[in-house]
Scaffold this motif. Structure first.
Motif, PDB file in Angstrom:
ATOM      1  N   GLU A 163      44.505  42.161  32.780  1.00 45.89           N
ATOM      2  CA  GLU A 163      43.846  41.629  31.591  1.00 45.89           C
ATOM      3  C   GLU A 163      42.531  42.335  31.295  1.00 45.89           C
ATOM      4  OE1 GLU A 163      43.695  37.499  32.532  1.00 45.89           O
ATOM      5  OE2 GLU A 163      45.817  37.197  32.041  1.00 45.89           O
ATOM      6  N   THR A 164      41.764  42.616  32.330  1.00 44.00           N
ATOM      7  CA  THR A 164      40.403  43.140  32.090  1.00 44.00           C
ATOM      8  C   THR A 164      40.259  44.602  32.500  1.00 44.00           C
ATOM      9  OG1 THR A 164      39.608  42.607  34.293  1.00 44.00           O
ATOM     10  CG2 THR A 164      39.513  40.841  32.642  1.00 44.00           C
ATOM     11  N   GLY A 165      41.233  45.102  33.266  1.00 43.07           N
ATOM     12  CA  GLY A 165      41.100  46.471  33.768  1.00 43.07           C
ATOM     13  C   GLY A 165      40.174  46.567  34.977  1.00 43.07           C
ATOM     14  N   GLU A 166      39.628  45.438  35.406  1.00 43.21           N
ATOM     15  CA  GLU A 166      38.680  45.432  36.516  1.00 43.21           C
ATOM     16  C   GLU A 166      39.239  44.645  37.696  1.00 43.21           C
ATOM     17  OE1 GLU A 166      35.254  46.492  36.371  1.00 43.21           O
ATOM     18  OE2 GLU A 166      35.816  47.489  34.485  1.00 43.21           O
ATOM     19  N   SER A 167      39.203  45.197  38.885  1.00 49.43           N
ATOM     20  CA  SER A 167      39.435  44.436  40.106  1.00 49.43           C
ATOM     21  C   SER A 167      39.134  45.332  41.298  1.00 49.43           C
ATOM     22  CB  SER A 167      40.879  43.928  40.213  1.00 49.43           C
ATOM     23  OG  SER A 167      41.125  43.516  41.549  1.00 49.43           O
ATOM     24  N   GLU A 168      38.082  44.987  42.024  1.00 47.23           N
ATOM     25  CA  GLU A 168      37.720  45.789  43.191  1.00 47.23           C
ATOM     26  C   GLU A 168      38.882  45.790  44.191  1.00 47.23           C
ATOM     27  OE1 GLU A 168      34.073  46.210  46.408  1.00 47.23           O
ATOM     28  OE2 GLU A 168      34.947  44.235  46.082  1.00 47.23           O
ATOM     29  N   LEU A 169      39.496  44.603  44.364  1.00 47.31           N
ATOM     30  CA  LEU A 169      40.572  44.479  45.341  1.00 47.31           C
ATOM     31  C   LEU A 169      41.732  45.411  44.988  1.00 47.31           C
ATOM     32  CD1 LEU A 169      41.919  43.166  47.778  1.00 47.31           C
ATOM     33  CD2 LEU A 169      42.591  41.254  46.323  1.00 47.31           C
ATOM     34  N   LEU A 214      45.891  37.726  45.746  1.00 54.57           N
ATOM     35  CA  LEU A 214      46.470  39.002  45.305  1.00 54.57           C
ATOM     36  C   LEU A 214      47.018  38.874  43.880  1.00 54.57           C
ATOM     37  CD1 LEU A 214      48.251  39.957  48.632  1.00 54.57           C
ATOM     38  CD2 LEU A 214      46.563  41.400  47.465  1.00 54.57           C
ATOM     39  N   LYS A 215      47.715  37.772  43.620  1.00 54.60           N
ATOM     40  CA  LYS A 215      48.307  37.583  42.290  1.00 54.60           C
ATOM     41  C   LYS A 215      47.207  37.425  41.236  1.00 54.60           C
ATOM     42  CE  LYS A 215      52.910  35.957  43.470  1.00 54.60           C
ATOM     43  NZ  LYS A 215      53.801  37.068  43.168  1.00 54.60           N
ATOM     44  N   ALA A 216      46.173  36.675  41.583  1.00 48.70           N
ATOM     45  CA  ALA A 216      45.081  36.443  40.632  1.00 48.70           C
ATOM     46  C   ALA A 216      44.373  37.754  40.299  1.00 48.70           C
ATOM     47  CB  ALA A 216      44.093  35.433  41.215  1.00 48.70           C
ATOM     48  N   GLU A 217      44.147  38.580  41.346  1.00 50.87           N
ATOM     49  CA  GLU A 217      43.444  39.847  41.118  1.00 50.87           C
ATOM     50  C   GLU A 217      44.315  40.818  40.319  1.00 50.87           C
ATOM     51  OE1 GLU A 217      40.263  41.053  41.990  1.00 50.87           O
ATOM     52  OE2 GLU A 217      39.764  38.970  42.444  1.00 50.87           O
ATOM     53  N   MET A 218      45.621  40.741  40.571  1.00 55.33           N
ATOM     54  CA  MET A 218      46.538  41.610  39.836  1.00 55.33           C
ATOM     55  C   MET A 218      46.497  41.264  38.344  1.00 55.33           C
ATOM     56  SD  MET A 218      50.455  42.401  40.961  1.00 55.33           S
ATOM     57  CE  MET A 218      50.131  42.112  42.671  1.00 55.33           C
ATOM     58  N   LYS A 219      46.465  39.961  38.093  1.00 55.01           N
ATOM     59  CA  LYS A 219      46.421  39.467  36.716  1.00 55.01           C
ATOM     60  C   LYS A 219      45.104  39.893  36.062  1.00 55.01           C
ATOM     61  CE  LYS A 219      47.205  35.098  34.264  1.00 55.01           C
ATOM     62  NZ  LYS A 219      46.066  34.157  34.233  1.00 55.01           N
TER      63      LYS A 219
END
Ligand code: SF4
Ligand code: SF4
Lengths: 374, 404
Positions: A304-310, A295-300
Motif C-alpha cells: 500500500e505505501t511502498g514502505e516496510s523496513e521488514l 509478516l502479513k501486515a508488513e507485506m500489506k
C-alpha cells in the motif's frame, strides 16, 4: 550464557531446497576422516522423517523443570544411512547397475514427499538445519567429561577433541541430533559455525553460498544488524522446537504463503491455504501466530505505501547488510587473549582448549587449579 | 572438624583390634622381569587369584535411554584378580566373565567395546579417607589405567598434523607422493586403546599425554571360558603414586560393550586391599577395607535411615523412586567403603564430587560452590550417636545387587 551470541536467521519462504549450503559445508568440513556420513548442514523436507530419521522423536533436550531428558543415539545404517556409491566402472563389462551397500536410509530419502493428497491439498516446505549453537546446549549438559564448551566471545558451541572420549551422551542429549559421533577417531564432532571464517569477517560457508539468500548472520546484541531486527525488533524469526528447552540461536522466518487447495473438480478453493498453521505451531511454538500476523501486515503495508523496513530486510539486497560480523571485534578478542588473530591454520582448538602437552587439571570452575604434575 | 577427627581415631582403634583381617588380594613377590606382562605369561601360575565383586554403577543415571534400558537389571560381576610384583613393577591380572566379545568398530556409531580399568590412590595414608571411588575427589587424586577393546582408531589431533586431515582425493599428490601421504596418515592411527588418566572426580579426568605414564595393559578374550583376561603392569613408583607399601588400595572396573557400556555405564569394585607379600605394614588399611568387619545392627540402621528422611533426597533401595537431588545409594554397599559412608554422614562436605552435571539438573543444588570450594547441601549427621552411625553404615553396606 556467553557474553555475546552470534546467530543465524533463515527465511523459510525463500529456501528452494537446492542443497548448495549442504555441499558448501560438506566439501569444507565433512568429506573425510570418518565424517563422511555427517551433514553439519542438511536441508530436509517438512513434513518428513528428516535426518537422522525421525530426529524429533529421539529425545534429548530439557523438560519444563530444566532436567535433561534421556535420548537415543541414532544408528548409522538405519537412521543416518551409510554413504553409498555405484559400480560405474563395471558397467562397461556388462554388470548391472548396483550400489556398493544396500541403501536403507540417507539424507533426503523422503525429499519432496511432504503430506496431503496430490493434487488437492499436498504440501511441503524445506527446512535447512545446522547446529543451533544453543544458549543452553543439551549436548554440553550431557557430557560427563566437560568436553563441550560455549565460546565466551560469540556463543559458538565446540567440542574439545582433546577431552572428548567418545562416550556419545551428547548425541543423546541434543534434541536436534546435530552433534555426530566420528567412529574413525571415536570422538564427537559438530558444526563449528565456520568460526575460522567468521573470525576473518566471512559468514559461514552455508550462508555465503546460499542461492536463495535466505540466511542472515550477526550478533543478537547488534541492534543495527538485520539478525537482531528480525529476532528482537519484529519478532518474526523464531527458534525451532522451543519446547526442547535448549534456547536455539538459529532462528526461522516461518513460511507464510502457500497455494490454495483444489476441490474434487480441480478448482481452486478460494481463501484456503495448504500449509496447516498447526504444523508451524508444532515447529515454532505459539509465537508463530504473531510472527505470521506481523509478516502479513508488513507485506500489506509495503504493497500500500511502498514502505516496510521488514520487507526490505527480507528481500536481502546486500550481503554486506545480511552478514554483520564486526571483524574488528574478533581482532580485539584475540589480542586481549594474547592469541594471533587470523592465523592461517587455526590450531587453537585442534590442540584442545583445556589441555596442553602437560596434563594440567585446571578444569574446576571456581579457579581451583590442581596442576602440580610435572 | 573436631567430630571427624574423633570418629577417625575411634576407627583407628577398631582397626588395631582387628589385626586378623585379611587382604582381599595378595600380591606375590616374584623375581622375573615384569616390564611387559601379558595374560598368557607363566608368571600368573605363581599368582594367587581372589574373587572380587564388581557392582553396577547406579550412583548417577546417564542420559542414554537405550543403554539405561539394557542396564536396568544389572547384577554384580565376579572377577578373579591377582597381582605380582618385583620391587620395580607391579602387575595385575583381571579375569571376568562376559558372554560376548564386543570390540568397538571404526565404522559404526553405535558400537561399544568391552574393557577394564584399574584405579590407584595418590595418597592412601589415611585408610578412612581414601579418594572417592568414582574417579577421586578434590585433593584426593587417583590415577586410572584404562584398556578398551577398540579397533585401531585414527586420532589426528594434538600432534600438529592438521595437513594429514585432508581427503587423499583432494590432495594434489599422486604416485609415490600419494603413497607416502597414505603411509603418514596410517602411522597416525592408534592401534591400542590404552589410556591413563589423573582425576579428582567426575568430569575432571584428564588423559596423561606427556609420556610420564609408563604402564602397559593387554586384553584378550578367552573363548574357552567366555571371559576376558586383562593385565596391567606399571612401575611401583612414578610421578603419581608410590606403591611401595605394606598394602595398597586398588579399585577395578569393567565395561560390557553389549550393553553399550562406557564411562558411567560400568561395574566397579570398592577399594580393595592388596597386601604386598613380604612388605611390612598396611594392617590398618586392610582392616578398614574389610567389609566383613563392619559392626552395626542392620535393622536398626534401616530404621534410622527411614527416621532421618534420607529418601527425601536419595534413592536408597532399588524399589524407591529415583531422585535427582542426590546420588542413588542402590549399590553403594558394593562400591563404597565403610569409612567413606561414615565420613559422608558426619562430614558431608569432605567429599563432594564436581557434577555430575549442574547444567543438566539446574534445580537440584546438591552443593554450593564458593571460591572453588564445594559445600554439600546434605544435612550434617554428626549429631547422631556413634552407635546409630554404625548401624546406618552397616545397613548401607547391604545395599548392592549381588551376582546372579
Ligand atoms: S543444536 Fe544440539 S549440538 Fe548444537 S548446541 Fe544445541 S544441543 Fe548442542
Ligand atoms: S543454499 Fe539456501 S536456498 Fe539452497 S537449500 Fe540451502 S538454505 Fe535453501
Amino acid at each position: 550464557m556467553s557474553k555475546r551470541q552470534l546467530a543465524m536467521v533463515m527465511d523459510l519462504n525463500k529456501c528452494i531446497g537446492c542443497q548448495t549450503c549442504t555441499v558448501a559445508c560438506k566439501t569444507q568440513w565433512t568429506n573425510r576422516n570418518g565424517r563422511e556420513y555427517m551433514y553439519w548442514n542438511n536441508v530436509e523436507t517438512y513434513p518428513g522423517a528428516g535426518y537422522p530419521k525421525n530426529w524429533m522423536e529421539l529425545g534429548g533436550g530439557f523438560d519444563a523443570a530444566g532436567d535433561l531428558q534421556p535420548g537415543v543415539i541414532p544408528n548409522l545404517e538405519a537412521d543416518y544411512g551409510v554413504p553409498w556409491d555405484y559400480n560405474y566402472d563395471e558397467l562397461q563389462n556388462g554388470a548391472s547397475f548396483e550400489p556398493n551397500v544396500e541403501p536403507t536410509w540417507g539424507p533426503n530419502w523422503d525429499e519432496d514427499q511432504g503430506a496431503g493428497a496430490f493434487p488437492q491439498d499436498n504440501y511441503f516446505f524445506y527446512l535447512p538445519r545446522i547446529c543451533n549453537h544453543c544458549t543452553n546446549p543439551g549436548c554440553l549438559s550431557a557430557c560427563p567429561r566437560d568436553a563441550i564448551f560455549k565460546r565466551e566471545q560469540d556463543g559458538v558451541v565446540l567440542v574439545d577433541l582433546d577431552r572428548c572420549q567418545g562416550y556419545r551422551y551428547c548425541i543423546a542429549g541434543c534434541p536436534y541430533k546435530k552433534i555426530y559421533f566420528n567412529p574413525k577417531i571415536s570422538k564427537s564432532e559438530k558444526c563449528i559455525l565456520c568460526f575460522p571464517r567468521v573470525e576473518q569477517g566471512l559468514p559461514p560457508a552455508c550462508a555465503q553460498q546460499c542461492v536463495g539468500r535466505i540466511r542472515f548472520v550477526g550478533f543478537l546484541d547488534d541492534e543495527e544488524g538485520q539478525v537482531s531486527k528480525l529476532v528482537n525488533k519484529y519478532k518474526v524469526a523464531l527458534g525451532l522446537r522451543p519446547e526442547y528447552g535448549t534456547q536455539p540461536n538459529v532462528y526461522y522466518v516461518p513460511p507464510t504463503e502457500s497455494p490454495a487447495k483444489f476441490d474434487a473438480e480441480g478448482k481452486i478453493i478460494e481463501g484456503s491455504t495448504r500449509l496447516p498453521v498447526e504444523e508451524l505451531e508444532k515447529l515454532f511454538g505459539p509465537d508463530v501466530h504473531q510472527a505470521i500476523a506481523t509478516l502479513k501486515a508488513e507485506m500489506k503495508k509495503r504493497k500500500e505505501t511502498g514502505e516496510s523496513e521488514l520487507m526490505d530486510i527480507l528481500i536481502a539486497y546486500q550481503h554486506s547488510d545480511m552478514f554483520r560480523l564486526d571483524n574488528n571485534y574478533y581482532q580485539e578478542v584475540a589480542k586481549a587473549a594474547g592469541q594471533t588473530p587470523l592465523a592461517p591454520v587455526d590450531n587453537r582448538y585442534v590442540a584442545g582448549k583445556h589441555t596442553s602437552t602437560k596434563h594440567v587439571m585446571n578444569f574446576t570452575h571456581g579457579g581451583h587449579a590442581a596442576g602440580g604434575h610435572h | 572438624m573436631k567430630k571427624i577427627a574423633t570418629s577417625m581415631i575411634a576407627a583407628g582403634i577398631a582397626a588395631s583390634s582387628l589385626m586378623a583381617a585379611e587382604a582381599a588380594i595378595t600380591a606375590v613377590k616374584v623375581s622375573g622381569d615384569l616390564n611387559n606382562v601379558s595374560y598368557s605369561d607363566a608368571v600368573w601360575s605363581k599368582a594367587k587369584f581372589s574373587e572380587v565383586s564388581l557392582y553396577p554403577q547406579t550412583t548417577i543415571k546417564m542420559n542414554d535411554a537405550k543403554a539405561n534400558e539394557l542396564n536396568a537389571a544389572n547384577t554384580a560381576v565376579k572377577a578373579q584378580i591377582a597381582a605380582v610384583y618385583n620391587g620395580e613393577n607391579i602387575a595385575f591380572m583381571v579375569k571376568w566373565p562376559d558372554a560376548s566379545m564386543n570390540i568397538q568398530r571404526g565404522c559404526k556409531t553405535t558400537s561399544y567395546g568391552d574393557g577394564f580399568a584399574v584405579q590407584f590412590a595418590e595418597d592412601a595414608s589415611n585408610p578412612e579417607a581414601l579418594p572417592y571411588i568414582g574417579m577421586g575427589s578434590a585433593d584426593r587424586e587417583v590415577v586410572i589405567h584404562l584398556q578398551k577393546a577398540v579397533r585401531p582408531s585414527y586420532e589426528p589431533n594434538g600432534k600438529g598434523d592438521v595437513a594429514m586431515q585432508v581427503n587423499r582425493n583432494q590432495t594434489d599428490l599422486f604416485g609415490a607422493d600419494l603413497a607416502k601421504f597414505d603411509k603418514d596418515v596410517a602411522a597416525l592411527g592408534n592401534f591400542d586403546y590404552e589410556r591413563s588418566f589423573v582425576s579428582q572426580g567426575f568430569r575432571s579426568m584428564t588423559e596423561i599425554k606427556d609420556g610420564s605414564n609408563k604402564s602397559s595393559a593387554r586384553l584378550g578374550y578367552n573363548t574357552n571360558n567366555d571371559g576376558w583376561e586383562g593385565t596391567l603392569t606399571r612401575p611401583m613408583k612414578d610421578d603419581y603414586v608410590d606403591l611401595n607399601q605394606g598394602a595398597i588400595p586398588v579399585a577395578f572396573a569393567v565395561w560390557d560393550g553389549a550393553k553399550m557400556g562406557r564411562d558411567g555405564l560400568k561395574n566397579l569394585s570398592q577399594w580393595v586391599s592388596v597386601k604386598l607379600e613380604g612388605n611390612e605394614g598396611g594392617d590398618a588399611l586392610i582392616a578398614a577395607l574389610d567389609a566383613s568387619a563392619v559392626n552395626g545392627d542392620v535393622a536398626a540402621g534401616k530404621q534410622a535411615v527411614a527416621d532421618n528422611g534420607c529418601v527425601g533426597c536419595h534413592q536408597v533401595e532399588a524399589t524407591d523412586a529415583a531422585n535427582l537431588m542426590a546420588p542413588s545409594l542402590t549399590n553403594v554397599g558394593g562400591y563404597a567403603t565403610a569409612g567413606y559412608l561414615k565420613e559422608s554422614l558426619v562430614a558431608p562436605s569432605a567429599v563432594v564430587v564436581p557434577g555430575y552435571n549442574r547444567n543438566a539438573h539446574s534445580n537440584y543444588m546438591w552443593y554450593m560452590e564458593e571460591n572453588g570450594k564445594r559445600t554439600s547441601t546434605m544435612t550434617d549427621y554428626s549429631f547422631l550417636d556413634a552407635a546409630t552411625i554404625d548401624n546406618i553404615v552397616a545397613y548401607l553396606k547391604t545395599l548392592k545387587a549381588e551376582a546372579k
